[in-house]
Design a protein around this motif. Structure first.
Motif, PDB file in Angstrom:
ATOM      1  N   UNK A  85      19.989  -3.702  79.736  1.00 50.22           N
ATOM      2  CA  UNK A  85      18.573  -3.936  79.499  1.00 50.22           C
ATOM      3  C   UNK A  85      18.432  -4.586  78.124  1.00 50.22           C
ATOM      4  N   UNK A  86      17.778  -5.751  78.093  1.00 48.94           N
ATOM      5  CA  UNK A  86      17.674  -6.523  76.859  1.00 48.94           C
ATOM      6  C   UNK A  86      16.203  -6.692  76.501  1.00 48.94           C
ATOM      7  N   UNK A  87      15.885  -6.499  75.248  1.00 50.66           N
ATOM      8  CA  UNK A  87      14.541  -6.729  74.723  1.00 50.66           C
ATOM      9  C   UNK A  87      14.612  -7.953  73.813  1.00 50.66           C
ATOM     10  N   UNK A  88      13.966  -9.033  74.240  1.00 54.25           N
ATOM     11  CA  UNK A  88      14.018 -10.290  73.494  1.00 54.25           C
ATOM     12  C   UNK A  88      12.752 -10.462  72.665  1.00 54.25           C
ATOM     13  N   UNK A  89      12.907 -10.943  71.448  1.00 53.96           N
ATOM     14  CA  UNK A  89      11.793 -11.340  70.591  1.00 53.96           C
ATOM     15  C   UNK A  89      11.778 -12.858  70.553  1.00 53.96           C
ATOM     16  N   UNK A  90      10.712 -13.452  71.112  1.00 53.01           N
ATOM     17  CA  UNK A  90      10.588 -14.901  71.135  1.00 53.01           C
ATOM     18  C   UNK A  90       9.479 -15.273  70.151  1.00 53.01           C
ATOM     19  N   UNK A  91       9.862 -15.981  69.097  1.00 53.44           N
ATOM     20  CA  UNK A  91       8.909 -16.355  68.061  1.00 53.44           C
ATOM     21  C   UNK A  91       8.363 -17.758  68.343  1.00 53.44           C
ATOM     22  N   UNK A  92       7.053 -17.944  68.188  1.00 50.11           N
ATOM     23  CA  UNK A  92       6.448 -19.244  68.488  1.00 50.11           C
ATOM     24  C   UNK A  92       6.794 -20.289  67.426  1.00 50.11           C
ATOM     25  N   UNK A  93       6.601 -21.568  67.794  1.00 51.52           N
ATOM     26  CA  UNK A  93       6.891 -22.674  66.881  1.00 51.52           C
ATOM     27  C   UNK A  93       5.958 -22.660  65.686  1.00 51.52           C
ATOM     28  N   UNK A  94       4.667 -22.429  65.948  1.00 54.28           N
ATOM     29  CA  UNK A  94       3.698 -22.332  64.849  1.00 54.28           C
ATOM     30  C   UNK A  94       2.553 -21.409  65.255  1.00 54.28           C
ATOM     31  N   UNK A  95       1.538 -21.312  64.395  1.00 57.79           N
ATOM     32  CA  UNK A  95       0.448 -20.374  64.656  1.00 57.79           C
ATOM     33  C   UNK A  95      -0.504 -20.873  65.726  1.00 57.79           C
ATOM     34  N   UNK A  96      -0.425 -22.116  66.162  1.00 52.23           N
ATOM     35  CA  UNK A  96      -1.319 -22.659  67.177  1.00 52.23           C
ATOM     36  C   UNK A  96      -0.662 -22.738  68.545  1.00 52.23           C
ATOM     37  N   UNK A  97       0.529 -22.165  68.700  1.00 52.10           N
ATOM     38  CA  UNK A  97       1.255 -22.205  69.971  1.00 52.10           C
ATOM     39  C   UNK A  97       0.544 -21.346  71.000  1.00 52.10           C
ATOM     40  N   UNK A  98       0.409 -21.881  72.220  1.00 52.67           N
ATOM     41  CA  UNK A  98      -0.216 -21.147  73.324  1.00 52.67           C
ATOM     42  C   UNK A  98       0.779 -20.092  73.828  1.00 52.67           C
ATOM     43  N   UNK A  99       0.493 -18.825  73.577  1.00 52.41           N
ATOM     44  CA  UNK A  99       1.429 -17.743  73.902  1.00 52.41           C
ATOM     45  C   UNK A  99       1.521 -17.498  75.402  1.00 52.41           C
ATOM     46  N   UNK A 100       0.442 -17.774  76.134  1.00 52.29           N
ATOM     47  CA  UNK A 100       0.487 -17.614  77.591  1.00 52.29           C
ATOM     48  C   UNK A 100       1.456 -18.634  78.189  1.00 52.29           C
TER      49      UNK A 100
END
Length: 158
Positions: A85-100
């Motif tokens: 079981x793996x828990x991944x943290x995916x960080x966005x490119x910038x603060x305006x990235x669409x997280x959906x």
């Protein structure tokens, strides 16, 4: 060696030496003298069993039969599949990235032995959130390096 060191003073001890047959069973040879010390270990009992002894034909047949039964039983058993079981943290490119859209891209990664689970957005700071997503992988088929390479290909979001 300690007892043998008193051999020279043995003659001056009080008392008369009696034959061994007086104290023990009759017709037994006296081996208590220092000259009769025997260091031969050939007469020892083999406590752990020796491989030199031949097995009887019946014992060999029984052993082969039991091995065959064990192998047959072992082959019927399904092989265990190691999963992680793996828990991944995916960080966005910038603060305006669409997280959906970022989550859709991450979930679009499909591999044999990969199952995506729950996800949530976790605040990092200054209004920026990262995607935390759970997945279950079969260890022989999917590795964390493979997942990372597949997710990093979404350069507009990650």
């Amino acid at each position: 060696n300690h007892i043998l060191s008193y051999e020279s003073t043995k003659d001056c001890l009080p008392g008369v030496k009696q034959p061994l047959s007086k104290y023990g069973p009759q017709n037994v040879a006296d081996t208590t003298s220092a000259k009769a010390v025997d260091d031969d270990d050939d007469n020892d009992i083999d406590l752990f069993g020796s491989d030199d002894e031949e097995e009887s034909a019946e014992a060999k047949r029984l052993k082969e039969e039991r091995l065959a039964q064990y192998e047959a039983k072992k082959s019927k058993k399904p092989a265990l599949i190691a999963k992680s079981s793996i828990l991944l943290d995916v960080k966005p490119w910038d603060d305006e990235t669409d997280m959906v859209k970022l989550e859709e891209c991450v979930r679009s990664v499909t591999m044999d032995g990969l199952l995506w689970g729950a996800s949530k957005l976790v605040p990092v700071g200054y209004g920026i959130k990262k995607l935390q997503i759970q997945c279950v992988v079969e260890d022989d088929k999917v590795g964390t390096d493979m997942l990372e390479e597949a997710i990093v290909t979404f350069e507009d979001y990650v």
